[in-house]
Design an enzyme around this catalytic site. Structure first.
Site, PDB file in Angstrom:
ATOM      1  N   ASP A   8     -35.907 -81.494 -96.294  1.00 49.06           N
ATOM      2  CA  ASP A   8     -34.814 -82.078 -97.051  1.00 49.06           C
ATOM      3  C   ASP A   8     -33.607 -82.185 -96.116  1.00 49.06           C
ATOM      4  O   ASP A   8     -33.514 -81.452 -95.125  1.00 49.06           O
ATOM      5  CB  ASP A   8     -34.507 -81.173 -98.250  1.00 49.06           C
ATOM      6  CG  ASP A   8     -33.338 -81.668 -99.079  1.00 49.06           C
ATOM      7  OD1 ASP A   8     -33.206 -82.891 -99.252  1.00 49.06           O
ATOM      8  OD2 ASP A   8     -32.559 -80.824 -99.552  1.00 49.06           O
ATOM      9  N   ASP A 172     -33.748 -77.020-100.574  1.00 46.30           N
ATOM     10  CA  ASP A 172     -32.920 -75.992-101.206  1.00 46.30           C
ATOM     11  C   ASP A 172     -32.936 -76.076-102.731  1.00 46.30           C
ATOM     12  O   ASP A 172     -32.275 -75.277-103.396  1.00 46.30           O
ATOM     13  CB  ASP A 172     -31.476 -76.074-100.694  1.00 46.30           C
ATOM     14  CG  ASP A 172     -30.787 -77.377-101.091  1.00 46.30           C
ATOM     15  OD1 ASP A 172     -31.422 -78.441-100.975  1.00 46.30           O
ATOM     16  OD2 ASP A 172     -29.628 -77.326-101.503  1.00 46.30           O
TER      17      ASP A 172
END
Length: 209
Positions: A8, A172
């Site tokens: 990410d 996250d």
């Protein structure tokens, strides 16, 4: 055995500053900015932009109507870049090291072209592009879908011709990790801004022996 590392962007490679992003949009007249803005999955015209359903120009026009004042493309870029706090050097070093060790690296991000115009031109703060650090880029506004929709992950696996249990997804967002896990990918969910580099090395050593 893990062969593919799927990273990410915001909250992992780039530390997110949600408060600054919110402040910038509010300063340009978006009074209810918090209703649209989310660090993981944007809503309204923000979500439409990140799913590629509207263009940059259409977003700027729609934002102008919401704020009651014209918003240029440069204005929009400045507001979106409020999310970018920094890209720690340790993360850049880790990406280089992992590629040198033979892992295939792919970016898998909910993002938009305002953010990516920065990432393509000065990702490392030295004029280097994000493309210099990855083998492939999978970005929501180009994919036409956002995480945690399983279609996003299935598209990545298909394009990569990758087996789920040979992939480690680093994000996250617990919700995104849960969605990836359901498809058989291994996951690691560090906190925004946390130094994940050593923990990732441990996971890879444990998994790959």
């Amino acid at each position: 055995m893990i062969k593919n590392l799927l990273f990410d962007l915001g909250g992992v490679l780039m530390t997110i500053d949600s408060k600054e992003a919110l402040r910038r949009f509010e300063s340009r007249g978006l009074k209810n900015a918090a209703e649209y803005m989310d660090s993981y999955t944007q809503k309204g015209i923000f979500g439409q932009l990140e799913e590629g359903k509207i263009s940059d120009a259409e977003f700027a026009e729609a934002l102008g109507k919401l704020t009651g004042k014209p918003q240029s493309l440069q204005d929009c870029k400045w507001m979106w870049l409020g999310y970018k706090k920094d890209v720690p050097q340790r993360n850049l070093d880790a990406l280089k090291r992992l590629r040198a060790e033979g892992y295939r690296l792919a970016l898998v991000s909910n993002t938009n072209s305002f953010m990516q115009s920065w990432a393509e031109s000065d990702f490392d703060g030295k004029g280097g592009s994000i493309r210099d650090y990855f083998d492939a880029l999978y970005r929501s506004y180009e994919m036409g879908v956002m995480k945690p929709d399983e279609t996003f992950f299935r598209k990545v696996l298909s394009k990569e011709k990758a087996i789920p249990d040979e992939c480690l997804f680093i994000d996250d967002s617990a919700r995104n990790c849960a969605a990836a896990s359901e498809l058989g990918l291994m996951t690691y969910c560090p906190e925004n801004g946390k130094d994940w580099t050593k923990e990732l090395e441990k996971k890879l050593k444990t998994t790959n022996g």
